[in-house]
Design an enzyme around this catalytic site. Structure first.
Site: not given
Lengths: 576, 576
Positions: A286, A288, A318, A420, A513, A515, A539
């Site tokens: 990738t 920018p 990464t 994937r 759940i 809270g 991905e």
């Protein structure tokens, strides 16, 4: 025993109804696919302009197919041997999915001006109403919820061979005992995955899962073992998405690229190192200005004495800091019109470094610097902005040598399907973690004098979440099997799409759940929630997969079928 | 002009269809409400046990009512004077809501064994299909999206009087110029809202919005001005949920409690100070073991010479550090069976402190310590765990004096409706911020050679998000008007429910439009996403509002109507 038999019989009869409805739904789906294919390819070939115009319909088609295949897979996985909990969850998941497909198909039929009657008939089918009532009504959700919150409930089982079961057990144990205790700190302090996690994982061979034994890996020779990768990834992701479950993605992609395009020398030299996790690696694709638009990548590779000079920027790389080896896609043909045919793949060696930035200078003046991009989750490996300035790469590090020139995109793609599937498995792991946290909390926490888990609404939410997870898991493992049998490329995108979106929903509800406690960083579920949010982005972003992979593939097939039908029809008429 | 006229006429005709469908839907909704009311109150009064058993149906009923009222409000707000963009968005929102209500009602009809035919007839109504196609089809979503991404598009307009318009402009300007530049840093470094924000807000009078002028506030005497509070809150929340938009909640709740239950002396002493924002205040209700279950609160207040000693713990007390005054709910009647009738309200003075913890010791030995709970968002005020040890409060700080003993719960409740409206407005502000960020990004970012905003799928997502925001905004302002006219208590919960859940969806999609950048902390949308997640948890959790407030109120009304009908029927028969 009588009660058990009666429940089994009822579930079996529900399963038959679901299977029948899914058959009807599949036919209606095909009709929409054919109509959309003809709308996007009126002259017998899909046209880019028409596909763009029909993006919303293509998106609906991709999701309809996803939910449909998931429901078919879940219902297909049920047998009289399935335990009551998974049978109930499977049918809850099927009902949810059928409802969702009906909604998408209605949109499509309206958009394509198809006759709505067949859909409305299906929606008004008394068996469909009956299935909803018996399988997904409040009492059924509560029944599943009670089993789910019972002691030692196991849910989302898939049938696995012995070695896979053993791996699952071993990696779940490792995840719980070694990864989980460190996961919160790594996330909250945005640390780099420590060697105390990496070293045992090296020893367990996880970096070599995609690498054949003859190259030092733990994968089988001459074929893929997607299922093992899925099992290990899911188990590790349950403890930490970034600090464990995602470590395999990078060697997976690089290993497949090398196996596809590397020279014998490159394979012999690098694969054993990658399998040993030394060096660790990272993938720089990738840029920018270009996310999913690989054909427009612009980081330049220019020839120089003895090799190549790289100049340009990458982003979202990464693990680039810790990695000692980067796989870099560069444009070696300066003619932009060459698109993805102007791209080549380079192996870039650099020193491994901890922390959030690095600046590596070569003796001859080249420079590679990196800066981690702070993110709301997926912490532990850090995703870097990279800058290459006259960075020298020797000839031997061009993947495939001169033969590999211009094939970088193709080599990269070889690893994408695995990536994937890996991501679908990661999503499953995060979901399982969130569900287990919610189950635990609901059992412990008392409100209005009783445990949360005793309230029907809580039981319903837990059941729906577990059903979603179960559907994703069945689909992911089924597609893993397809890939190992040589097919399933499109379905891998589809499993990724479903599992990632489902992970967002399941972690959201699991947090709810809890809270207020769910919103606190000390609760692991808050981490599952922010981690899950990355899954639909990387991905292959949701939109890219739905439009460019899934819809495209469905429409191509539908168009072929339509043409074949037309020819057969013509032939038939000719013969008549 | 001709095109404009034709569009206007088409939208007007769609509005009429939508209104007619909503009328039909409302009747079908009432049928479900009546049936559920009779199921939960077979003997003419709702039974707690049956309400608990029917939680899933009650939850569906509450959501159906929420979406239905939102759609009715949006469609009711449309007139020939509405601009094309808002007219399109309003109809998109109405179609989404009708679809959602149909789904919920199907669940309810199945659950209550009602005849599905009337619902299926509505679902198969050709006008419903027509409305979906013309208002929410791909080309309509694209048309709305193009207007939305056009220059200076204004969306989600509500009709406001001149003073409200001026306030909206002033606070939007302040939010953009003063709050927004500091918001990211406050969030990422988990700082305390700085005086550079608080001081101008004091001067603008925001802490006195709920306080009548005669007590030094900026509110009108003798009546509420919910709309002004909503306008200011939404505008501030657009720049920062925690560092601006939520500052009003606490003085709002405390001021209303004092106005309801305080002695004249307490009102005269404290209200002008609160209005001036000096001291700032915080509200301590929730305890570690009790979230929404107020009747079980256990922090003890025991009499001592000259006053009371407080002992026990509170949690999730937002802004307790910076606050100089805490409103504390304590149990003054040790008999637990007294439930909420054993609770009283105390005003606790303490030194204001920056940072994440404090430890305040009284000369006479009492102690109050606090520790901020790190959270994934909603940062800037910090939410504290509090511990009271023999903390002394003088008699004069018992709200209402001896008369106020045992009325703490009741005084607290006086501010809750305002808090819910305030939260709905906060959610609207966060949604508007997320949408504007997504619009900006989609216009700037190029993919495959064209701006993201030129693709139909992006336009569709933006339109659906803006439609959701518009529906929430119309509902929030409409309920604000109801409250100012003396009604709307249940509807306030309903507006809160819808706006908070919608904020989760809208920020999720806005983040997705940003791709990887949306996940980076440097993008404001990543903050909107994590901030939005708190909204469905606090100020009445989703489940509590849906079950205990909305469904309860709907069922009580439905049961009354059913009894009235039965009596009338009996009367009719008697007369016949």
């Amino acid at each position: 025993m009588a009660r058990e038999q009666a429940v089994k019989a009822a579930l079996e009869s529900d399963r038959e109804v679901a299977a029948r409805l899914l058959g009807d739904l599949r036919r209606r789906f095909q009709q929409a696919a054919s109509a959309l294919a003809l709308a996007c390819g009126p002259d017998g070939a899909l046209e880019a302009r028409l596909l763009d115009e029909r993006q919303v319909a293509c998106y609906d088609l991709a999701w309809a197919c996803t939910d449909l295949l998931a429901a078919e897979t879940v219902v297909g996985s049920l047998s009289p041997d399935t335990g009551e909990l998974d049978a109930r969850l499977g049918l809850i998941g099927a009902v949810e999915a059928i409802g969702s497909v009906l909604g998408r198909l209605e949109n499509l039929y309206l958009e394509l001006s198809l006759d709505l009657a067949p859909l409305q008939d299906l929606a008004a089918d008394p068996q469909w109403a009956g299935l909803r009532r018996t399988c997904a009504g409040a009492s059924s959700l509560a029944a599943a919820g009670r089993l789910l919150t019972g002691p030692d409930a196991e849910f989302g089982r898939v049938a696995l061979d012995e070695p896979l079961v053993m791996a699952q057990e071993a990696f779940r144990r490792f995840a719980a005992q070694v990864v989980a205790p460190q996961a919160e700190q790594i996330h909250r302090q945005d640390l780099t995955v420590p060697e105390s996690l990496l070293q045992p994982l090296r020893e367990m061979g996880v970096f070599g899962l995609a690498i054949p034994e003859r190259f030092g890996g733990t994968g089988p020779d001459g074929r893929e073992d997607t299922l093992m990768m899925v099992v290990v990834t899911e188990a590790l992701s349950e403890a930490s998405l970034a600090a464990a479950g995602s470590l395999i993605t990078r060697p997976e992609i690089l290993a497949r690229a090398l196996l596809t395009g590397g020279t014998e020398q490159q394979k012999a030299h690098w694969l054993p190192k990658l399998a040993a996790g030394d060096p660790l690696c990272a993938i720089a694709i990738t840029e920018p200005d270009f996310g999913s638009d690989v054909a427009s990548l612009s980081l330049k590779g220019t020839r120089t004495a003895g090799g190549w000079l790289l100049n340009g920027a990458k982003t979202w790389c990464t693990f680039a800091g810790k990695a000692g080896l980067l796989m870099v896609v560069a444009r070696t043909d300066p003619d932009r019109a060459a698109g993805h045919k102007g791209l080549s793949l380079f192996l870039v060696e650099k020193p491994s470094s901890e922390g959030h930035h690095f600046d590596y200078r070569q003796d001859r003046g080249g420079r590679l610097s990196g800066k981690a991009i702070p993110t709301i989750g997926y912490r532990g490996m850090h995703s870097f902005d990279l800058s290459f300035d006259d960075f020298f790469v020797p000839h031997g590090h061009l993947v495939g040598g001169e033969q590999g020139l211009g094939k970088g995109f193709y080599f990269t793609m070889a690893g994408m399907t695995g990536g994937r599937m890996q991501t679908a498995a990661r999503a499953c792991g995060v979901m399982r973690a969130a569900l287990r946290a919610a189950l635990q909390y609901a059992g412990d926490r008392k409100v209005f004098g009783a445990p949360l888990a005793s309230f029907p609404l809580t039981l319903a939410k837990l059941s729906v979440g577990a059903a979603r997870y179960g559907a994703c898991r069945q689909l992911t493992y089924a597609v893993g099997r397809m890939l190992d049998a040589g097919g399933g490329r499109m379905e891998a995108s589809l499993a990724k799409l479903l599992a990632c979106r489902s992970a967002e929903m399941v972690t959201r509800d699991a947090l709810q759940i809890h809270g207020g406690m769910g919103y606190a960083e000390e609760s692991p579920v808050s981490r599952y929630f922010v981690d899950a949010r990355v899954l639909s982005i990387f991905e292959g972003a949701e939109e890219t997969l739905a439009l460019k992979v899934i819809a495209r593939s469905l429409l191509e097939d539908a168009l072929k079928d339509a043409l074949k039908d037309a020819l057969n029809g013509a032939g038939g008429r000719g013969r008549g």
